[in-house]
Design a protein around this motif. Structure first.
Motif, PDB file in Angstrom:
ATOM      1  N   ARG A  29      37.453  43.439  35.766  1.00  0.00           N
ATOM      2  CA  ARG A  29      37.091  42.287  34.961  1.00  0.00           C
ATOM      3  C   ARG A  29      35.808  42.581  34.202  1.00  0.00           C
ATOM      4  O   ARG A  29      34.881  43.139  34.743  1.00  0.00           O
ATOM      5  CB  ARG A  29      36.858  41.093  35.874  1.00  0.00           C
ATOM      6  CG  ARG A  29      37.373  39.797  35.330  1.00  0.00           C
ATOM      7  CD  ARG A  29      37.644  38.806  36.456  1.00  0.00           C
ATOM      8  NE  ARG A  29      36.752  38.943  37.572  1.00  0.00           N
ATOM      9  CZ  ARG A  29      35.720  38.134  37.806  1.00  0.00           C
ATOM     10  NH1 ARG A  29      35.456  37.149  36.988  1.00  0.00           N
ATOM     11  NH2 ARG A  29      34.965  38.313  38.863  1.00  0.00           N
ATOM     12  N   ILE A  30      35.781  42.227  32.968  1.00  0.00           N
ATOM     13  CA  ILE A  30      34.571  42.417  32.187  1.00  0.00           C
ATOM     14  C   ILE A  30      34.079  41.060  31.743  1.00  0.00           C
ATOM     15  O   ILE A  30      34.812  40.299  31.108  1.00  0.00           O
ATOM     16  CB  ILE A  30      34.844  43.311  30.976  1.00  0.00           C
ATOM     17  CG1 ILE A  30      35.164  44.718  31.472  1.00  0.00           C
ATOM     18  CG2 ILE A  30      33.659  43.326  30.036  1.00  0.00           C
ATOM     19  CD1 ILE A  30      35.855  45.552  30.466  1.00  0.00           C
ATOM     20  N   VAL A  31      32.889  40.740  32.129  1.00  0.00           N
ATOM     21  CA  VAL A  31      32.357  39.432  31.818  1.00  0.00           C
ATOM     22  C   VAL A  31      31.010  39.600  31.156  1.00  0.00           C
ATOM     23  O   VAL A  31      30.147  40.301  31.659  1.00  0.00           O
ATOM     24  CB  VAL A  31      32.197  38.596  33.104  1.00  0.00           C
ATOM     25  CG1 VAL A  31      31.664  37.222  32.760  1.00  0.00           C
ATOM     26  CG2 VAL A  31      33.535  38.480  33.810  1.00  0.00           C
ATOM     27  N   VAL A  32      30.857  39.002  30.023  1.00  0.00           N
ATOM     28  CA  VAL A  32      29.600  39.154  29.314  1.00  0.00           C
ATOM     29  C   VAL A  32      28.581  38.147  29.811  1.00  0.00           C
ATOM     30  O   VAL A  32      27.454  38.459  30.095  1.00  0.00           O
ATOM     31  CB  VAL A  32      29.792  38.992  27.804  1.00  0.00           C
ATOM     32  CG1 VAL A  32      28.466  39.124  27.088  1.00  0.00           C
ATOM     33  CG2 VAL A  32      30.776  40.025  27.306  1.00  0.00           C
ATOM     34  N   ASP A  33      29.002  36.910  29.935  1.00  0.00           N
ATOM     35  CA  ASP A  33      28.041  35.961  30.505  1.00  0.00           C
ATOM     36  C   ASP A  33      28.763  35.080  31.501  1.00  0.00           C
ATOM     37  O   ASP A  33      29.976  34.950  31.494  1.00  0.00           O
ATOM     38  CB  ASP A  33      27.308  35.184  29.408  1.00  0.00           C
ATOM     39  CG  ASP A  33      28.202  34.166  28.735  1.00  0.00           C
ATOM     40  OD1 ASP A  33      27.693  33.306  28.044  1.00  0.00           O
ATOM     41  OD2 ASP A  33      29.431  34.247  28.946  1.00  0.00           O
TER      42      ASP A  33
END
Lengths: 578, 135
Positions: free
Chosen positions: A8-12
């Motif tokens: 999972r890639i989460v920026v904020d």
């Protein structure tokens, strides 16, 4: 190109999936009001089973399920604890503690121009605060005027901008300096800013002998943690011993230094590192004062301390108790102090800024309250409670009022002030106090083996110890071994919005205009002459304080005075260790 | 595929002295097998861009806790373009309010990471978005 196990890639955070329980444990589950229950309710553990493999403090100290008489077998109540107000002061520095006088409620504040900060101080005093604490902006902390190109965009941002005596006059306008004590968080250029304060008081008709307050003036922890250094260690130590000598003679009620563990802890140290490094710094200042020819009892009673109060409740309380005992024993036995006031470790506490979360910010009110309770049970002399919005911004009025009220509830309603050092004799707390003392002494040996505090700084010892601890902590939060509510436990999808204070960009323009006006109005010849005098004194061995006083009264700016010192003393560049 | 290790410059612009986050992220990148250069404190945007060019990095990660992130990011982006560097991944971390994330991206930052950000996610985001070295 992704490492294993990361999908999972989460920026904020606001876009992170809803998670209930340990981070990532049940992606897709939701929790909170109006939502479905989590799919699994916690199991009831059969007797003997434990929730975790290790129970640790946030400093990675393993805690046993139970402590008993065997854990305090070596404790001698008379020798190791004594009575409050008596050597070795483990139980507190005053015989009556909070029954005699409550701690000073002192909220660190400062932003924008001197007028704006002055209004905030009056607001706090009107709501029952009992002392002031000034936050300066970064240019001021680094001895740069607002019109220096390096200051662009930073003027008044994270504290109040002070360039000349004119700013200090406005900052304390209408505040009687004979009645209010003031703490100023200023280090590398502390002597000059202190001179400005003394000059303002003089203009109010208050003699320096009547002034009470503190300058932080603790350069050693700047090299290791807070990082607002200017000059190399040797001339920096001279500036400090000059303030010791001047204070002893002319400002006898002033704390000429606040030896600070707060920033060491905020930079990521453990509780024991905070304890050990701070006291090692303290003893280093004592050595420096003696080396400068001062009698230890002439300046040691005015040394004060500043600690963090983090979230691990008992470890913090034990830290304060151990600090008092180590200081008293060191001062009496090793440094030959004879005045009991030289043995007493008096301290200010600030709750842990680093523990505040941007997620679910109202939770910070609860965190801060527990931390404040630890500081009070540990016998603090003054206290700053952080505001709930400080993970994101400088505190707004409402938030800072709640923080102050938190202290007032603690002082007025909980009854913890009725008796002194109520945790004395607890198997756990006494054991922990003793352990932390031993571990701090072991650190002293390591520092000594490196040649002392300054060589240890130059070798990067403290910086590396702190960076290691900071990284370990972050990994422990990452893995879920340590919990942070709202960040890796009980995470909510939606961000709570709270109102944040913003410093207007016009502040910089207003400050620049005032500085230009002061520079135009002052006697330029007098400024030139006094700066020449600053240079001559810096080259010689005389005390710099009297000439700083003359310089600030001539409205020489902080930047102008510090520039002369930069030329004479040189500047410090840190080894970039991570 | 990637030629050699990913190179990252972790930088602290301005007078802001809060370096805990910069050091933690520098270690996280190093632990993830990247080569990390840390500038130390009090760097000007010019010094940072010069270091990025000299060190031939793939990623520039700015750590800013002073509130000056919008101005500083715009400055660094402008200077990078001035040096014809257009394939470096620019990231920013620190006290970044939610409402500033989009403006930062519009200014040229690929990602913005505020308080409470997850280290592994930052590392993964970095690896997934590197534009150089044929990644």
């Amino acid at each position: 190109m992704q490492p294993e196990g990361v999908t999972r890639i989460v920026v904020d955070d606001s876009r992170a999936g809803p998670v209930c329980g340990p981070a990532g444990a049940r992606p897709g589950a939701s929790c909170g009001p109006g939502m479905d229950l989590p799919p699994e309710l916690p199991e009831h553990r059969p007797s003997g089973g434990e929730r975790r493999a290790r129970f640790i403090t946030i400093s990675d100290r393993e805690i046993r399920p139970l402590y008993g008489p065997e854990d305090v077998a070596g404790l001698d109540a008379e020798e190791d604890l004594g009575l409050p107000g008596e050597y070795p002061y483990t139980r507190g520095v005053y015989p009556t503690m909070y029954r005699g006088r409550l701690w000073t409620m002192r909220q660190f504040a400062g932003f924008g121009t001197a007028e704006q900060s002055n209004a905030r101080y009056k607001y706090l005093l009107n709501h029952g605060q009992t002392g002031l604490s000034v936050a300066f902006d970064f240019p001021t902390l680094l001895g740069l005027d607002s019109d220096n190109p390096r200051s662009e965009g930073e003027v008044g941002r994270l504290g109040v901008a002070v360039d000349t005596l004119a700013d200090m006059e406005l900052l304390f306008d209408g505040i009687p300096l004979d009645k209010v004590s003031t703490s100023m968080t200023i280090n590398a250029p502390a002597a000059v800013v202190w001179a400005m304060y003394i000059a303002v008081a003089e203009k109010q008709g208050v003699p320096s002998e009547a002034l009470t307050g503190t300058i932080q003036n603790d350069i050693l922890k700047e090299y290791t943690a807070q990082k607002t250094f200017i000059f190399p260690p040797t001339p920096s130590m001279r500036l400090i011993t000059d303030t010791f000598a001047f204070g002893a003679e002319r400002v006898p009620q002033w704390n000429t230094i606040s030896i600070s563990g707060y920033h060491i802890r905020e930079a990521g140290s453990t509780a024991v590192q905070e304890l050990a490094f701070t006291l090692a710094d303290g003893f280093e200042y004592v050595r420096a004062g003696k080396a400068a020819g001062l009698d230890v009892d002439a300046f040691a009673p005015r040394l004060s301390f500043f600690f963090n109060s983090h979230s691990d409740f008992f470890e913090e309380i034990a830290k304060y108790r151990a600090a008092r005992r180590i200081w008293a024993r060191g001062m009496k036995e090793r440094y030959g102090a004879k005045d009991p006031r030289s043995w007493m470790l008096r301290f200010h506490t600030q709750t842990a800024g680093v523990s505040l979360t941007a997620q679910q910010p109202e939770n910070n009110i609860a965190r801060t309250a527990y931390q404040a309770l630890a500081a009070v049970l540990g016998g603090t002399q003054s206290l700053h409670t952080n505001s709930m919005d400080e993970a994101m911004a400088l505190p707004g009025e409402k938030a800072v009022k709640i923080a102050l009220r938190t202290q007032q509830v603690l002082a007025e309603e909980t009854g913890v002030t009725n008796t002194i050092d109520p945790l004395a004799g607890s198997y756990f707390v006494e054991h922990l106090t003793d352990q932390m003392e031993k571990e701090a002494l072991a650190y002293f040996d390591r520092i000594e083996a490196l040649g002392g505090v300054v060589p240890a700084i130059e070798k990067g010892f403290f910086q590396r110890e702190i960076a290691d601890a900071a990284y370990r902590y972050q990994r422990q939060v990452q893995s879920g071994e340590l919990s942070v509510v709202g960040v890796n436990r009980f995470v909510e999808k939606d961000r709570a919005r709270i109102e944040l204070m913003k410093v207007s960009p016009e502040v910089e323009g207003r400050q620049l205009a005032r500085l230009a006006e002061v520079k135009a109005k002052r006697d330029a010849g007098a400024v030139r002459d006094v700066l020449t005098e600053v240079r001559a004194t810096a080259r010689g061995r005389g005390n710099l304080m009297p000439v700083f006083l003359r310089a600030v009264k001539a409205y020489a700016s902080l930047g102008e005075i510090v520039d002369v010192l930069r030329e004479e003393f040189g500047t410090y560049r840190e080894p970039a260790i991570f | 595929m990637t030629q050699g290790k990913v190179r990252v410059l972790v930088a602290k612009p301005g007078l802001d002295s809060h370096d805990r986050g910069a050091k933690v992220i520098a270690r996280a990148y190093r632990d993830a097998g990247m080569e990390v250069v840390y500038t130390g404190l009090h760097q000007s945007p010019e010094e940072i861009v010069e270091a990025a060019v000299q060190e031939d990095v793939d990623v520039v990660a700015l750590s800013i806790l002073s509130g000056a992130h919008l101005a500083l990011v715009a400055k660094v982006v402008g200077l990078l373009r001035g040096r014809q560097v257009d394939d470096v991944l620019l990231l920013v971390g620190g006290i970044i309010p939610d409402e500033d994330v989009e403006p930062l991206k519009a200014a040229g930052a690929a990602g913005a990471f505020g308080p409470g950000s997850n280290l592994d996610e930052i590392v993964a985001f970095t690896l997934a978005n590197i534009r150089r070295r044929g990644a």
